[in-house]
Design a protein around this motif. Sequence first.
Motif, PDB file in Angstrom:
ATOM      1  N   ASN A 134       0.779  -1.229   0.000  1.00 38.52           N
ATOM      2  CA  ASN A 134       0.000   0.000   0.000  1.00 38.52           C
ATOM      3  C   ASN A 134       0.812   1.281   0.000  1.00 38.52           C
ATOM      4  O   ASN A 134       1.633   1.530   0.890  1.00 38.52           O
ATOM      5  CB  ASN A 134      -0.947   0.036   1.215  1.00 38.52           C
ATOM      6  CG  ASN A 134      -2.079  -0.954   1.085  1.00 38.52           C
ATOM      7  OD1 ASN A 134      -2.171  -1.909   1.841  1.00 38.52           O
ATOM      8  ND2 ASN A 134      -2.949  -0.716   0.108  1.00 38.52           N
TER       9      ASN A 134
ATOM     10  N   HIS B  81      -3.906   3.801   2.376  1.00 43.18           N
ATOM     11  CA  HIS B  81      -4.665   2.726   1.753  1.00 43.18           C
ATOM     12  C   HIS B  81      -5.457   3.170   0.527  1.00 43.18           C
ATOM     13  O   HIS B  81      -6.338   2.442   0.060  1.00 43.18           O
ATOM     14  CB  HIS B  81      -5.608   2.079   2.786  1.00 43.18           C
ATOM     15  CG  HIS B  81      -4.874   1.507   3.962  1.00 43.18           C
ATOM     16  ND1 HIS B  81      -5.382   1.521   5.235  1.00 43.18           N
ATOM     17  CD2 HIS B  81      -3.663   0.928   4.048  1.00 43.18           C
ATOM     18  CE1 HIS B  81      -4.500   0.959   6.058  1.00 43.18           C
ATOM     19  NE2 HIS B  81      -3.447   0.597   5.367  1.00 43.18           N
TER      20      HIS B  81
ATOM     21  N   SER C 148      -5.508   0.441  -2.656  1.00 40.67           N
ATOM     22  CA  SER C 148      -6.387  -0.731  -2.599  1.00 40.67           C
ATOM     23  C   SER C 148      -7.844  -0.336  -2.351  1.00 40.67           C
ATOM     24  O   SER C 148      -8.768  -0.998  -2.824  1.00 40.67           O
ATOM     25  CB  SER C 148      -5.907  -1.733  -1.556  1.00 40.67           C
ATOM     26  OG  SER C 148      -5.654  -1.083  -0.337  1.00 40.67           O
TER      27      SER C 148
ATOM     28  N   CYS D 186      -2.659  -7.227   1.135  1.00 41.45           N
ATOM     29  CA  CYS D 186      -2.113  -5.875   1.285  1.00 41.45           C
ATOM     30  C   CYS D 186      -1.240  -5.749   2.514  1.00 41.45           C
ATOM     31  O   CYS D 186      -1.507  -6.384   3.540  1.00 41.45           O
ATOM     32  CB  CYS D 186      -3.265  -4.872   1.401  1.00 41.45           C
ATOM     33  SG  CYS D 186      -4.434  -4.977   0.039  1.00 41.45           S
TER      34      CYS D 186
END
Lengths: 396, 312
Positions: free
Chosen positions: A106, A119, A122, A164
């Motif tokens: 990320n 973030h 994603s 992630c």
Amino acid sequence: MSSCLSGNEAVAYAIKQINPDVMGAFPITPSTEIPEYFADYVANGEVNTEFVTVESEHSSMSVCIAAQAAGARSVNATSSCGLALMYELLYVAASCRLPITLACVNRTLSGPININNDHSDSMGARDSGWIQIYAENNQEAYDNFLMAMPIGEHLSVRLPVMTCMDGFITSHAIENIELLETDTVRRFIGDYNPENYLLKKENPMAVGPYDVSAYYMEHKVQEAEAMKSAKARIVEVATEFEKISGRRYGLFEEYKMEDADLALVLIGSSAGTAKAAIDRLREKGVRAGLVKIRVFRPFPGEELARALANTKVAAVMDKSEGFSANGGPLFAETRSALYDLKERPYLINIVYGLGGRDLKTADIEKVFGRLADIALTGEIGPTYTHMGQRSKEEME
Amino acid sequence: MRTVYDLKREVEKPERLTGGHRLCAGCGAGVVVSGVLRALDKEDRAVVVNATSCLEVSTFMYPYTAYMDSYIHSAFENSAATCSGVEAAYNALKRRGKVEETFKFITFAGDGGTYDIGFQSLSGAMERGHDMVYVCYDNEAYMNTGIQRSSSTPLFSRTTTTPIGSVHKGKKQHKKDLTEILVAHNIPYVAQTAPLGNLKDLHTKSYKTIYTEGPCFLNVLSPCPRGWDYPMEQLTEIIKLAVDTCVWPLYEVEEGVWRLSHTPKKKLPVEDFLRPQGRFRHMFQKGNEWMIEEAQQYVDQKWERLLEHTGA
């Protein structure tokens, strides 16, 4: 087997143990090291993987889609704008029901350009149909990647999986982690034997039709059902994984939630900071707890509602700004999950950590301070705020 | 080729592109694709890769596919990368012993998906050296979206984004020479061809493209009756004019050696090619004679250069 590895090294090692058929490889900070470490394994003949060093992330995902459709296990790794460049193909991968595995390290989306963690990458892909699983630390990054294929390849699922981890914080920091033996990994993931694939000699297959309105909706409903089924499969795989590793995973982790009045909901490495702050607060008698979301897609709404039902006030902390003007993506999902509860905690949203802006234990303690005030007075104040930015006065 | 080309024998092979697809009557693409696939040996399997295009939406409309071989379409600009992925999977699976048969990987994309949006993906795949075939069926505009200009559109051509108005008259730039760009990639085989006459040139070049190891590229002129605005039944005539005016020369470059495939018995003036097509109609208006002159100069220059390259 204990080892000192960074998150990227751990994921590269996981890929090596899996020994996939094809890897689409293109660099972008901070995921670059994954194809780099893996390239060494390739150069030394330690894997059977076709390592395709493509000319863009759009092409790396194209290679993965084609290879997976052809019957081969395919993996990829990227961050930020690389994921954004693949955007249309993320939808294609999921709608073609191809269990590709992608490590998303990320990093925030430009602009302005910034290579640090949040973030937004994603989260921007949350509607693409990919399963999304987040790690708090290097151990989880390694474990999640190993669990991805048994989840995605299961007949009830057949969806791609994105694992992630926080860029630089997890990807580059070195931690002591437990690795599984390669034989154990190979037995755990088994063989990939799709029912139909392009290179199947018994019958050819056509993938990627022009799907007119008379058919499209049914295909999407099937995909939606698969995402619903994924939840049970994720839990099933975690149970199997616990048997071989001794480590237990769920849809989220509950930290000191049994009797918590005040709770945080968040994703990723900030959980480590939050746990440390919560420990200190508990010593002072504050009934503080944390729900660390591990699986964001499919979103564990029912389970989260149960976990928060007995709290008085909760703060959802979003490490991405969806610009909805109504709060961040995790907040929207959480609030929706709580809607049906007869008795709901007060809920606020704090957007933090954008572009790698640091979060300290003192910041977490401040948040709990605010939650305590809300519990006392019943006055929420502004529901949606940002934390950690310079004030107007400071900027002048 | 092991034997002399015989169209009658070739068409007796089982069809790999079957009937029932939705291509327009008179579409060049259908002839090109069946011509290329016909060059495959009967016992060999193919995976056909296809960019979003007229071809794709017409030949694979759920729940029907017109292809007897496996086929994949994923997006518009990535057919070469997609083909690389199938080829990579094949290599990996063959090594594992999971696949034993011979497969050929053949990509079809229009000029849009090749000259423009697909250019990066094509260049990357060729540079990496995958054992694959890329066929561009060039109809000289973005036809699937309704005839917009591409970098392959010829100078002065009318399209919906280069319309004929009072100030501007058609495309302002020359057609990009993609075949030469591919030659510069130093790949084993590059050729320019068209479905001319009994399809011998198309067939022999398709065979070479498919059966030469490494990345090979075929650029095939594929007239479009709607976009070029000529009667749909005149496909073969238009092709013949394109070749005989030297607007679309037929040649190949094999391991860096240039060879001219066809010299017209009589080199016709470029206006013979332009006149039957509505997209060039404005060039015949009074006052626009200079356009035809410029077009002729350009064709002649390129033809001379090609004669130099090929030592003809």
